[in-house]
Design an enzyme around this catalytic site. Structure first.
Site, PDB file in Angstrom:
ATOM      1  N   VAL A 142       5.385  -6.037 -10.034  1.00 31.86           N
ATOM      2  CA  VAL A 142       5.856  -4.662 -10.278  1.00 31.86           C
ATOM      3  C   VAL A 142       7.152  -4.401  -9.506  1.00 31.86           C
ATOM      4  O   VAL A 142       7.955  -3.543  -9.849  1.00 31.86           O
ATOM      5  CB  VAL A 142       4.768  -3.636  -9.856  1.00 31.86           C
ATOM      6  CG1 VAL A 142       5.197  -2.205 -10.167  1.00 31.86           C
ATOM      7  CG2 VAL A 142       3.440  -3.929 -10.544  1.00 31.86           C
TER       8      VAL A 142
ATOM      9  N   ALA B  24       0.837  -1.205   0.000  1.00 35.31           N
ATOM     10  CA  ALA B  24       0.000   0.000   0.000  1.00 35.31           C
ATOM     11  C   ALA B  24       0.871   1.254   0.000  1.00 35.31           C
ATOM     12  O   ALA B  24       0.498   2.297   0.529  1.00 35.31           O
ATOM     13  CB  ALA B  24      -0.923  -0.019   1.212  1.00 35.31           C
TER      14      ALA B  24
ATOM     15  N   HIS C 124      14.041  -4.598 -17.614  1.00 33.63           N
ATOM     16  CA  HIS C 124      13.596  -3.323 -17.049  1.00 33.63           C
ATOM     17  C   HIS C 124      14.739  -2.785 -16.191  1.00 33.63           C
ATOM     18  O   HIS C 124      14.734  -2.876 -14.983  1.00 33.63           O
ATOM     19  CB  HIS C 124      12.360  -3.578 -16.193  1.00 33.63           C
ATOM     20  CG  HIS C 124      11.743  -2.326 -15.646  1.00 33.63           C
ATOM     21  ND1 HIS C 124      11.374  -1.268 -16.432  1.00 33.63           N
ATOM     22  CD2 HIS C 124      11.394  -1.982 -14.385  1.00 33.63           C
ATOM     23  CE1 HIS C 124      10.835  -0.336 -15.675  1.00 33.63           C
ATOM     24  NE2 HIS C 124      10.850  -0.734 -14.424  1.00 33.63           N
TER      25      HIS C 124
ATOM     26  N   VAL D  25       3.384   3.085  -5.179  1.00 34.29           N
ATOM     27  CA  VAL D  25       2.913   2.430  -6.408  1.00 34.29           C
ATOM     28  C   VAL D  25       1.595   1.702  -6.134  1.00 34.29           C
ATOM     29  O   VAL D  25       0.636   1.809  -6.906  1.00 34.29           O
ATOM     30  CB  VAL D  25       3.965   1.433  -6.960  1.00 34.29           C
ATOM     31  CG1 VAL D  25       3.421   0.709  -8.193  1.00 34.29           C
ATOM     32  CG2 VAL D  25       5.258   2.161  -7.318  1.00 34.29           C
ATOM     33  N   GLY D  26       1.543   0.984  -4.999  1.00 34.70           N
ATOM     34  CA  GLY D  26       0.354   0.190  -4.695  1.00 34.70           C
ATOM     35  C   GLY D  26      -0.897   1.045  -4.548  1.00 34.70           C
ATOM     36  O   GLY D  26      -1.919   0.795  -5.191  1.00 34.70           O
TER      37      GLY D  26
HETATM   38  N1  APR Z   1       4.204  -7.721   2.506  1.00 39.06           N
HETATM   39  C1  APR Z   1       3.390  -6.707   2.134  1.00 39.06           C
HETATM   40  N2  APR Z   1       3.822  -5.447   1.972  1.00 39.06           N
HETATM   41  C2  APR Z   1       5.113  -5.201   2.195  1.00 39.06           C
HETATM   42  C3  APR Z   1       6.029  -6.210   2.592  1.00 39.06           C
HETATM   43  C4  APR Z   1       5.512  -7.516   2.744  1.00 39.06           C
HETATM   44  N3  APR Z   1       6.303  -8.529   3.112  1.00 39.06           N
HETATM   45  N4  APR Z   1       7.251  -5.638   2.728  1.00 39.06           N
HETATM   46  C5  APR Z   1       7.117  -4.335   2.435  1.00 39.06           C
HETATM   47  N5  APR Z   1       5.832  -4.055   2.117  1.00 39.06           N
HETATM   48  C6  APR Z   1       5.231  -2.773   1.779  1.00 39.06           C
HETATM   49  C7  APR Z   1       5.809  -1.604   2.577  1.00 39.06           C
HETATM   50  O1  APR Z   1       5.290  -1.565   3.892  1.00 39.06           O
HETATM   51  C8  APR Z   1       5.381  -0.422   1.728  1.00 39.06           C
HETATM   52  O2  APR Z   1       4.139   0.125   2.162  1.00 39.06           O
HETATM   53  O3  APR Z   1       5.479  -2.421   0.423  1.00 39.06           O
HETATM   54  C9  APR Z   1       5.208  -1.014   0.311  1.00 39.06           C
HETATM   55  C10 APR Z   1       6.181  -0.409  -0.695  1.00 39.06           C
HETATM   56  O4  APR Z   1       5.840   0.906  -0.866  1.00 39.06           O
HETATM   57  P1  APR Z   1       6.901   2.081  -1.130  1.00 39.06           P
HETATM   58  O5  APR Z   1       8.021   1.966  -0.165  1.00 39.06           O
HETATM   59  O6  APR Z   1       6.142   3.361  -1.211  1.00 39.06           O
HETATM   60  O7  APR Z   1       7.515   1.697  -2.545  1.00 39.06           O
HETATM   61  P2  APR Z   1       6.862   1.970  -3.994  1.00 39.06           P
HETATM   62  O8  APR Z   1       7.316   3.273  -4.510  1.00 39.06           O
HETATM   63  O9  APR Z   1       5.401   1.691  -3.902  1.00 39.06           O
HETATM   64  O10 APR Z   1       7.580   0.838  -4.843  1.00 39.06           O
HETATM   65  C11 APR Z   1       7.269  -0.526  -4.658  1.00 39.06           C
HETATM   66  O11 APR Z   1       7.566  -1.068  -6.968  1.00 39.06           O
HETATM   67  O12 APR Z   1       8.317   0.171  -8.770  1.00 39.06           O
HETATM   68  C12 APR Z   1       8.660  -0.758  -7.794  1.00 39.06           C
HETATM   69  O13 APR Z   1      11.011  -0.318  -7.413  1.00 39.06           O
HETATM   70  C13 APR Z   1       9.735  -0.233  -6.864  1.00 39.06           C
HETATM   71  O14 APR Z   1      10.213  -2.354  -5.858  1.00 39.06           O
HETATM   72  C14 APR Z   1       9.542  -1.127  -5.674  1.00 39.06           C
HETATM   73  C15 APR Z   1       8.021  -1.375  -5.669  1.00 39.06           C
END
Ligand code: APR
Length: 307
Positions: A117, A9, A174, A12-13
């Site tokens: 992703v 969440a 990518h 990206v999510g």
């Molecule tokens: N299970 C569920 N969620 C998780 C877990 C897990 N085991 N580990 C981490 N997360 C969550 C984090 O708590 C965080 O809210 O994944 C989310 C990642 O969000 P961001 O840090 O904002 O990263 P974001 O910019 O969304 O990128 C996510 O997409 O484009 C790719 O390179 C980017 O690998 C990265 C991914």
């Protein structure tokens, strides 16, 4: 009603959930490990529904039981790139997260189509395939739609023309080894090489390859999410609406482009069964070599994980 789950969440999510909601593609479940984050963002997004007019449910949760029987699952869980970090630096930590997430997808949503992703993308998609045990047409990654969109944006900016007339094509991994293909990139059918000198084509190709890093340099504390979430939403839409869009995606190759047992960005037909077929383009020797370099890089990283 179609059920779509987004794991993670974060930037990206949550933005992906917003876009999928606004496109009304189905009911949505958003999960994260951080308790409160998916619940809070889901509630906020639900409160936007009366204004935006979408009539679907959005559930935020930390309980995997809630993803039961999802039709589509998008994996964005992981850590994002910080300045100076390459996508490959993310390898070890994100592969552990992806493995854990995929165990839950296999248990609770065994019939889902899974779109990865999380970066490094081609490797995480491979990890997704192996740890879910799903058929390869149901497991693919978001890469080429985003990279092609970046290439198209730079071309439209350069020419001062409408973005609607630009069709760009980017293949390969990518990452730094991606392969933008100017020969298959057109402006209303006109090859880009007819509208700009060779040096400009090369400059835009390089800017595309560096597209993600350029944004990381600006943001400093995270990586891109508006264009990535738009790209995911387009892929989810193609699956949910069974629209047979031809889009570049990270697909599992079995002999296509002379590569096997590896994920690489190639054009595919996307529909309700996921990847319905892989399109093999005629490429120059140089482009084939670049693709093969890209595949070699992905394989090297996969081998590191298997050590
Ligand atoms: N299970 C569920 N969620 C998780 C877990 C897990 N085991 N580990 C981490 N997360 C969550 C984090 O708590 C965080 O809210 O994944 C989310 C990642 O969000 P961001 O840090 O904002 O990263 P974001 O910019 O969304 O990128 C996510 O997409 O484009 C790719 O390179 C980017 O690998 C990265 C991914």
């Amino acid at each position: 009603m179609t059920k779509i789950t987004v794991i993670g969440a974060g930037n990206v999510g949550a933005t992906t959930v917003q876009r999928i909601a606004e496109l009304q593609l189905g009911d949505i479940v958003m999960t994260d490990v951080v308790d409160g984050l998916p619940q809070g963002k889901a509630l906020d997004l639900m409160q936007a529904a009366p204004v935006m007019g979408y009539d679907i449910d959005i559930l935020g949760t930390t309980d995997y039981a809630d993803i039961a029987d999802s039709d589509v699952v998008v994996i964005t869980a992981g850590i994002a790139r910080k300045p100076g970090m390459s996508r490959d630096d993310l390898l070890s930590i994100n592969s552990k997260i992806t493995t854990e997430v995929c165990g839950n997808i296999a248990e609770y949503a065994p019939h889902a189509i899974v779109i990865t992703v999380t970066n490094p993308l081609d490797i995480m998609t491979y990890v997704t395939l192996k740890t879910t045990g799903f058929e390869h047409n149901r497991v693919f990654g978001m890469s080429g739609v985003l990279d092609s969109s970046r290439f198209a944006t730079f071309i439209a900016m350069e020419l001062g023309c409408s973005i609607r007339d630009v069709d760009a094509m980017v293949l390969g991994g990518h990452g730094d080894s991606m392969v933008p293909v100017p020969e298959y990139t057109t402006i209303y059918g006109i090859p880009m090489s007819q509208l700009m000198p060779k040096e400009t084509v090369e400059r835009l190709v390089q800017r595309t390859i560096n597209g993600g890093a350029e944004i990381v340099e600006y943001l400093k504390t995270g990586s891109a999410f508006y264009a990535p979430s738009a790209s995911v939403a387009k892929m989810v839409e193609a699956v949910v609406k069974d629209s047979k869009r031809i889009l570049p995606c990270a697909a599992y190759l079995q002999g296509e482009y002379n590569e096997s047992d590896v994920y690489l960005g190639v054009p595919v037909k996307l529909g309700k069964n996921g990847i319905e077929n892989i399109i093999e383009l005629e490429l120059t020797d140089g482009q084939l070599r670049a693709l093969s370099n890209s595949a070699a890089g992905v394989r090297e990283e996969i081998a590191k994980l298997q050590q």
